[in-house]
Design a protein around this motif. Structure first.
Motif, PDB file in Angstrom:
ATOM      1  N   LEU A 160       0.834  -1.200   0.000  1.00 40.25           N
ATOM      2  CA  LEU A 160       0.000   0.000   0.000  1.00 40.25           C
ATOM      3  C   LEU A 160       0.868   1.250   0.000  1.00 40.25           C
ATOM      4  O   LEU A 160       1.903   1.292   0.646  1.00 40.25           O
ATOM      5  N   GLY A 161       0.393   2.263  -0.718  1.00 41.21           N
ATOM      6  CA  GLY A 161       1.087   3.546  -0.672  1.00 41.21           C
ATOM      7  C   GLY A 161       0.134   4.606  -1.171  1.00 41.21           C
ATOM      8  O   GLY A 161      -0.932   4.291  -1.712  1.00 41.21           O
ATOM      9  N   ALA A 204       4.636   1.226  -4.252  1.00 38.97           N
ATOM     10  CA  ALA A 204       3.944  -0.010  -3.866  1.00 38.97           C
ATOM     11  C   ALA A 204       3.774  -0.924  -5.092  1.00 38.97           C
ATOM     12  O   ALA A 204       3.980  -2.138  -5.009  1.00 38.97           O
ATOM     13  N   ALA A 257      -3.498   3.424  -1.098  1.00 39.95           N
ATOM     14  CA  ALA A 257      -4.068   3.208   0.236  1.00 39.95           C
ATOM     15  C   ALA A 257      -5.480   3.769   0.346  1.00 39.95           C
ATOM     16  O   ALA A 257      -6.333   3.204   1.040  1.00 39.95           O
ATOM     17  N   VAL A 270       3.547  -1.232   3.859  1.00 33.58           N
ATOM     18  CA  VAL A 270       2.954   0.097   3.701  1.00 33.58           C
ATOM     19  C   VAL A 270       4.065   1.138   3.555  1.00 33.58           C
ATOM     20  O   VAL A 270       4.953   1.229   4.399  1.00 33.58           O
ATOM     21  N   ILE A 324      -2.725   7.587   6.157  1.00 34.61           N
ATOM     22  CA  ILE A 324      -2.128   6.260   5.976  1.00 34.61           C
ATOM     23  C   ILE A 324      -1.892   5.597   7.328  1.00 34.61           C
ATOM     24  O   ILE A 324      -2.002   4.373   7.460  1.00 34.61           O
ATOM     25  N   ASN A 339      -4.974   3.921   8.011  1.00 35.12           N
ATOM     26  CA  ASN A 339      -5.068   2.684   7.213  1.00 35.12           C
ATOM     27  C   ASN A 339      -4.293   1.553   7.894  1.00 35.12           C
ATOM     28  O   ASN A 339      -4.758   0.406   7.927  1.00 35.12           O
ATOM     29  N   ILE A 340      -3.112   1.885   8.398  1.00 33.36           N
ATOM     30  CA  ILE A 340      -2.294   0.830   9.037  1.00 33.36           C
ATOM     31  C   ILE A 340      -3.042   0.290  10.265  1.00 33.36           C
ATOM     32  O   ILE A 340      -3.094  -0.922  10.495  1.00 33.36           O
ATOM     33  N   THR A 377       1.845  -6.011   9.648  1.00 32.50           N
ATOM     34  CA  THR A 377       2.207  -4.750   9.001  1.00 32.50           C
ATOM     35  C   THR A 377       3.728  -4.565   8.917  1.00 32.50           C
ATOM     36  O   THR A 377       4.437  -4.672   9.912  1.00 32.50           O
ATOM     37  N   VAL A 430       6.142  -1.723   7.800  1.00 38.39           N
ATOM     38  CA  VAL A 430       5.971  -0.290   7.558  1.00 38.39           C
ATOM     39  C   VAL A 430       7.296   0.358   7.153  1.00 38.39           C
ATOM     40  O   VAL A 430       8.305   0.215   7.858  1.00 38.39           O
TER      41      VAL A 430
END
Ligand code: M6R
Length: 369
Positions: free
Chosen positions: A227-228, A236, A256, A275, A290, A293-294, A304, A306
């Protein structure tokens, strides 16, 4: 020839600081202005341009997606990015005021070549960004800005990608310089940061051992999601492409902001989700979004992973694995954030017993449609 590395890909990942520095060499003068003599499209023609269209395939296409953010932000010229294989089949609107940028490591990719031929037939100027001297794409273009990555042997593109980004930033800044748009302190700061970016890439490379260790623990997984947002979105996509090519795993990159529009349904217990977190400075709204989102995906059991800037503490509570990258201006972040994803894919491929430099079914340069 592999310089002591097990694979060309590892060697080429390690060569990235030099490749980036070489691509900048001689193109930024000490006063901070750009000299791109190779761009043989006159300043007056560049001032007339009302649209930039980037065509490319695969990893080069991802460089183009990132370039769009820089070109539009720094020059205010509308920019479209299109897969070369789609471009010419949809009757694109082009004329003498469109600048078409064809990005290609090999300079021999058939789809990109056919796209640029089509653009020239419509009267557009074509600028190639290419790594291979004298190859077909630069020969058939109006001008070429070479990337100085040196020969890239591994099928998976790494150092060519970083240098394509550098070349795209240079073109964007040059267009801004020629047209006099936004040529102020922000741009001067970006140019200074770009001149130093090779050291930051070097610093990232020095901290990759935990990324390798993490990759080895994921060798039996079936899926990895990425995700980005903003320039982190193409990063991503690139992370996912590397993983598909090398590890033969299902991998997908998402914006994201699209999570709730579908992809969040894929989140289940222990799915690794990488992410790419935008800087908390600058566009801090995106950073905060974001981070939520995480939180959301972690609450659903995702593992996750990150990638966040040094000093970004907001992500810490929600990161099962935290990969730090140096502080950079937002638009330049892909130059540092992509590197861990390359290392990650390479290590996963090795852990799965795959052939790193010659992944199955792939060729280094795709000279057929
Ligand atoms: O030589 P090119 O840059 O035109 O190649 C484009 C793609 O075929 C290439 O980037 C491909 O996606 C790579 N194998 C990605 O690692």
């Amino acid at each position: 020839e592999k310089g002591g590395y097990d694979y060309f890909m590892l060697k080429e990942i390690a060569e990235q600081p030099k490749a980036v520095a070489d691509t900048l060499l001689g193109r930024i003068d000490p006063s901070g202005s750009l000299t791109l003599d190779e761009v043989r499209i006159s300043p007056s023609e560049l001032r007339e341009i009302d649209k930039v269209v980037i065509v490319a395939c695969g990893t080069a296409f991802h460089a183009g997606l990132i370039a769009k953010y820089a070109i539009e932000h720094w020059t205010r010229i509308p920019c479209e990015v299109e897969l070369a294989s789609e471009f010419r089949y949809r009757d694109p609107i082009l004329d003498g005021r469109s600048l078409v940028i064809a990005i290609s490591q090999s300079g021999e990719t058939m789809d990109t070549l056919m796209a640029l031929r089509h653009a020239r037939e419509q009267g557009s100027k074509v600028l190639a960004i290419c790594n291979t001297n004298g190859s077909t794409i630069p020969r058939e273009s109006d001008a070429v800005l070479y990337t100085h990555a040196g020969p890239e042997v591994a099928v998976a593109s790494t150092k060519a990608f970083l240098t394509q980004l550098v070349a795209c930033y240079l073109v964007a800044l040059y267009l801004g310089q020629v047209r006099g748009t936004k040529w102020g302190d922000e741009i001067q700061a970006v140019i200074r940061d770009l001149s130093r970016i090779s050291e930051e890439v070097e610093r990232v490379l020095e901290t990759m051992e935990p990324v390798r260790a993490l990759a080895r623990t994921l060798a039996t997984k079936n899926t990895v999601l990425f995700l980005g947002r903003h320039v982190g979105y193409p990063v991503a996509l690139e992370g996912a492409l590397k993983l598909k090519e090398l590890a033969y795993m299902h991998a997908e990159g998402f914006a994201a902001g699209e999570l709730k529009h579908g992809p969040i349904a894929l989140i289940e217990e222990d799915v690794p989700v990488v992410v790419v977190v935008p800087s908390p400075r600058g566009r801090s709204v995106l950073h905060d979004k974001i981070v939520s989102n995480i939180q959301e995906i972690r609450a659903r059991g995702a593992r996750t992973i990150v990638i966040a800037e040094e000093g970004d503490e907001a992500v810490v509570p929600y990161a099962d694995h935290l990969i730090r990258v140096p502080v950079t201006p937002t638009l330049l972040q892909p130059l540092v954030a992509t590197v861990p994803l390359q290392v990650f894919a390479c290590e996963l491929a090795t852990a799965r017993g795959n052939e790193v430099d010659q992944p199955r079914n792939l060729a280094k340069s795709v000279t057929v449609e």
